[in-house]
Write a protein that holds these residues in place. Structure first.
Motif, short mmCIF file in Angstrom:
data_model
loop_
_atom_site.label_atom_id
_atom_site.label_comp_id
_atom_site.label_asym_id
_atom_site.label_seq_id
_atom_site.Cartn_x
_atom_site.Cartn_y
_atom_site.Cartn_z
N ASN A 97 0.83 -1.22 0.00
CA ASN A 97 0.00 0.00 0.00
C ASN A 97 0.85 1.26 0.00
OD1 ASN A 97 -2.44 1.40 0.06
ND2 ASN A 97 -2.36 1.61 2.28
N ILE A 98 2.03 1.19 -0.63
CA ILE A 98 2.92 2.35 -0.68
C ILE A 98 2.59 3.17 -1.93
CG2 ILE A 98 5.32 3.08 -0.87
CD1 ILE A 98 6.10 0.54 0.59
N PRO A 99 2.28 4.46 -1.79
CA PRO A 99 1.94 5.29 -2.95
C PRO A 99 3.13 5.38 -3.91
CG PRO A 99 1.38 6.38 -0.89
CD PRO A 99 2.22 5.19 -0.55
N SER A 100 2.82 5.59 -5.18
CA SER A 100 3.85 5.72 -6.20
C SER A 100 3.61 6.97 -7.02
CB SER A 100 3.88 4.49 -7.10
OG SER A 100 2.64 4.35 -7.78
N ILE A 101 4.63 7.43 -7.72
CA ILE A 101 4.54 8.59 -8.59
C ILE A 101 4.92 8.14 -9.99
CG2 ILE A 101 5.46 10.89 -9.04
CD1 ILE A 101 6.06 11.13 -6.09
N ASN A 102 3.94 8.31 -10.93
CA ASN A 102 4.17 7.87 -12.31
C ASN A 102 4.57 6.39 -12.34
OD1 ASN A 102 3.62 10.45 -13.26
ND2 ASN A 102 5.76 11.08 -13.04
N ASN A 103 3.85 5.57 -11.51
CA ASN A 103 4.10 4.13 -11.42
C ASN A 103 5.50 3.79 -10.91
OD1 ASN A 103 1.52 3.49 -12.36
ND2 ASN A 103 2.18 3.72 -14.50
N GLU A 104 6.22 4.76 -10.41
CA GLU A 104 7.53 4.52 -9.84
C GLU A 104 7.52 4.93 -8.36
OE1 GLU A 104 10.64 6.34 -12.01
OE2 GLU A 104 10.18 5.31 -13.90
N PRO A 144 10.26 1.92 2.24
CA PRO A 144 10.82 1.52 3.55
C PRO A 144 12.23 0.93 3.45
CG PRO A 144 8.55 0.79 3.35
CD PRO A 144 8.96 1.28 1.98
N ALA A 145 12.56 0.44 2.26
CA ALA A 145 13.89 -0.16 2.10
C ALA A 145 14.98 0.87 1.83
CB ALA A 145 13.86 -1.18 0.96
N HIS A 146 14.57 2.11 1.52
CA HIS A 146 15.56 3.14 1.20
C HIS A 146 16.19 3.66 2.50
CE1 HIS A 146 17.29 6.86 -0.42
NE2 HIS A 146 17.20 6.28 -1.61
N LYS A 147 17.47 3.99 2.42
CA LYS A 147 18.17 4.43 3.64
C LYS A 147 17.64 5.76 4.17
CE LYS A 147 21.94 6.83 1.18
NZ LYS A 147 23.40 6.94 1.05
N ASN A 148 17.03 6.58 3.31
CA ASN A 148 16.48 7.89 3.74
C ASN A 148 14.95 7.88 3.74
OD1 ASN A 148 19.04 9.10 4.06
ND2 ASN A 148 19.18 9.46 1.85
N HIS A 149 14.38 6.70 3.97
CA HIS A 149 12.91 6.58 4.02
C HIS A 149 12.32 7.51 5.08
CE1 HIS A 149 8.94 4.97 4.49
NE2 HIS A 149 9.20 4.43 5.67
N ALA A 150 11.18 8.17 4.72
CA ALA A 150 10.48 9.09 5.64
C ALA A 150 9.15 8.46 6.04
CB ALA A 150 10.27 10.45 4.98
N PRO A 151 9.08 7.77 7.18
CA PRO A 151 7.84 7.05 7.55
C PRO A 151 6.65 7.97 7.78
CG PRO A 151 9.46 7.05 9.35
CD PRO A 151 10.17 7.57 8.14
N GLU A 152 6.87 9.18 8.33
CA GLU A 152 5.74 10.08 8.56
C GLU A 152 5.18 10.59 7.24
OE1 GLU A 152 6.41 13.17 11.36
OE2 GLU A 152 7.12 11.83 12.93
N LEU A 153 6.04 10.81 6.27
CA LEU A 153 5.58 11.24 4.95
C LEU A 153 4.73 10.16 4.31
CD1 LEU A 153 5.59 13.25 2.62
CD2 LEU A 153 7.75 12.28 1.86
N LEU A 154 5.17 8.90 4.42
CA LEU A 154 4.38 7.79 3.90
C LEU A 154 3.02 7.73 4.57
CD1 LEU A 154 3.95 5.16 2.33
CD2 LEU A 154 5.22 3.96 4.10
N LEU A 155 3.00 7.88 5.89
CA LEU A 155 1.74 7.84 6.63
C LEU A 155 0.82 8.98 6.21
CD1 LEU A 155 0.34 6.22 8.86
CD2 LEU A 155 1.34 7.78 10.52
N ALA A 156 1.39 10.17 5.99
CA ALA A 156 0.59 11.33 5.56
C ALA A 156 -0.03 11.10 4.19
CB ALA A 156 1.47 12.59 5.54
N VAL A 157 0.74 10.54 3.26
CA VAL A 157 0.21 10.28 1.91
C VAL A 157 -0.91 9.24 1.97
CG1 VAL A 157 0.80 9.36 -0.36
CG2 VAL A 157 2.37 10.90 0.78
N GLN A 158 -0.72 8.20 2.78
CA GLN A 158 -1.77 7.17 2.91
C GLN A 158 -3.04 7.76 3.52
OE1 GLN A 158 0.37 4.29 5.23
NE2 GLN A 158 1.11 3.17 3.44
#
Length: 394
Positions: free
Chosen positions: A320-327, A334-348
Motif C-alpha cells: 500500500n505504498i503510494p507511487s509517482i508515475n508508477n515509480e 521503507p527499504a531506502h536508507k532515507n525513508h520518511a515514515p511520517e511522509l508515507l503515513l501522511a500520503v496514505q
C-alpha cells in the motif's frame, strides 16, 4: 459612591452584532409555527449553509471565527452544516464515530452575524426581522424570571409533575464505555470536553486560551505516559480506571464503582493474617508462583502476537505504498536508507480521505484523526502534524 463600572461594555457591544444559532432556529420555529427539524430542513434546502458562516464564543465570552468553507461540497460552511444536520434529528442524542453523546446545549456556544442572518433572502420572505428577535429574547427573559420568583418551596413542589419528582439518573457519555482511550479521549474524561469538538478545533489558533481545562488534563495524562504509568498509544479502559482511582480522580459513570483495591502484602483474603500457619503459607506461596508462571506465559504469547502483527503490518505497508508515475518515490520506500515514515503515513491518510472517500461527512481534521486511529496512530503531536500537512486548505 457611584454605581459599578461596566468593564465589558466594549465586549458586549461587539457581541451584540451576533445572534445565537439555537435562539435563531427557535425564533424561526416560533414565528412560523414549525418544528426545529422542519426549520433546519428548510434552511438546508435554501443553501443557508453555503451563505452563512458560524462563529464560536470562548470561555472569556469573546466571539471568534471557527468555520471554513470546504468539505464534501465546495463552498459549504462546515460548522453551519453540522448544526443544521443535527437539527434534522431535533438535536436528539446519537452515536458518533467517537461514541459520544451530544445534545442541543453543546451547540449553544455558536453564533451567526445578525446582518447575515436577517438579510438572507428566504428569511426575509418569512417576514422575520431583528425586532422579532428582540421580542423573542424579552419573552425568554420573562419566562426565566417567572421561574425564579416562586414564593415558596411548597408552591414549587405542587407544580412539579410526576416525572420531575423522579430522581434524576446520570447518563454518562457513550465514549465512557470505550475499550481503549486515546490521549485526547482520556484527557476529555477529566476536563469534561467532547472528543469530537476537541479534535475539530485542536489546531485552532486560540485553542490553548479557549480550552485551558483540557490542556491541564492533557498534561496530566501525558505525564503519566512519560512516566510509564500508562501506555503511549491506546490506553486500555481498565488500566485507565485504576490509574485515575490511584490518583484520587473518581469520575461518575466511569470509575466510581470499582472494587476497593486489596492492600499490597495482604495475600489471599482467605488466609487469616493474624494467625498464619504453615499449611496456609505454603498454599499462598504456591498460588503466587502459579500466578507468576501464568503471567510469564501470557507475556510470551503477547510478544509472539506482536511480532506476528508487525510482520503483517510490514507486508501490508509494502502493498500500500503510494507511487509517482508508477515509480516508487525513494522517500516512501521503507527499504531506502532515507525513508520518511511520517511522509508515507501522511500520503496514505490523504489518499484514504480524498481518493478513497473515507469519512466523507466529516471535516478534514476529525476524518484524518479517525483514519490514523484505525492505523493505531494516536500520538497527538504526530496526528496534529499529519492533519496540518494533508489539509488542502492550508
Amino acid at each position: 459612591m457611584g454605581g459599578m463600572m461596566n468593564l465589558f461594555e466594549d465586549l458586549e457591544q461587539r457581541n451584540s452584532e451576533y445572534i445565537n444559532a439555537i435562539d435563531a432556529l427557535n425564533l424561526l420555529a416560533d414565528k412560523t409555527n414549525n418544528s426545529l427539524p422542519n426549520i433546519c430542513k428548510f434552511l438546508l434546502l435554501r443553501s443557508f449553509n453555503f451563505n452563512i458562516e458560524t462563529f464560536s464564543k470562548g470561555y472569556l465570552d469573546e466571539i471568534y471565527h471557527c468555520d471554513y468553507q470546504g468539505g464534501l461540497h465546495d463552498g459549504m460552511y462546515e460548522v453551519t452544516t453540522d448544526i443544521l444536520e443535527r437539527g434534522l434529528g431535533n438535536f436528539e442524542c446519537k452515536q458518533t464515530d467517537f461514541n459520544l453523546i451530544y445534545d442541543k446545549e453543546e451547540l449553544e456556544r455558536y453564533y451567526w452575524l445578525r446582518s447575515d442572518f436577517f438579510s438572507f433572502q428566504p428569511i426575509q420572505e418569512l417576514n422575520i426581522s431583528p425586532s422579532d428577535y428582540t421580542d423573542y429574547l424579552t419573552g425568554k427573559a420573562l419566562l426565566w424570571l417567572s421561574k425564579q420568583e416562586k414564593d415558596t418551596f411548597i408552591e414549587d413542589m405542587q407544580e412539579l409533575n410526576k416525572d420531575e419528582l423522579k430522581p434524576k439518573t446520570f447518563e454518562p457519555p457513550l465514549f465512557y464505555l470505550n475499550d481503549t482511550f486515546s490521549l485526547i479521549e482520556a484527557s476529555c474524561l477529566l476536563s469534561g470536553d467532547s472528543p469530537i469538538q476537541i479534535n475539530r478545533c485542536f489546531n485552532d489558533t486560540n485553542f490553548d486560551q479557549n480550552h485551558h481545562n483540557f490542556n491541564e488534563a492533557y498534561n496530566f495524562i501525558n505525564s503519566a505516559i512519560w512516566a510509564g504509568s500508562l501506555p503511549e498509544n491506546l490506553i486500555p479502559s481498565h488500566q485507565l480506571k485504576l490509574y485515575l482511582q490511584s490518583k484520587g480522580k473518581i469520575i461518575e459513570g466511569f470509575n466510581d464503582n470499582l472494587p476497593i483495591q486489596e492492600p499490597i502484602g495482604c495475600g489471599n483474603p482467605t488466609i487469616q493474617q493474624n494467625e498464619p500457619n504453615i499449611e496456609n503459607l505454603n498454599a499462598e506461596i504456591s498460588r503466587l508462583r502459579k500466578e507468576i508462571e501464568d503471567r510469564d506465559k501470557t507475556a510470551i504469547e503477547l510478544q509472539n502476537r506482536i511480532s506476528e502483527l508487525e510482520s503483517q503490518l510490514s507486508d501490508a505497508l509494502s502493498k500500500n505504498i503510494p507511487s509517482i508515475n508508477n515509480e516508487l518515490h525513494p522517500s516512501l520506500d521503507p527499504a531506502h536508507k532515507n525513508h520518511a515514515p511520517e511522509l508515507l503515513l501522511a500520503v496514505q491518510a490523504w489518499e484514504a480521505k480524498y481518493l478513497e472517500n473515507e469519512y466523507p461527512h466529516q471535516e478534514h481534521t476529525p476524518a484524518i484523526t479517525n483514519i490514523l486511529k484505525n492505523k493505531n496512530v494516536t500520538q497527538v503531536n504526530l496526528v496534529k502534524r499529519i492533519c496540518a500537512i494533508t489539509n488542502p486548505k492550508k
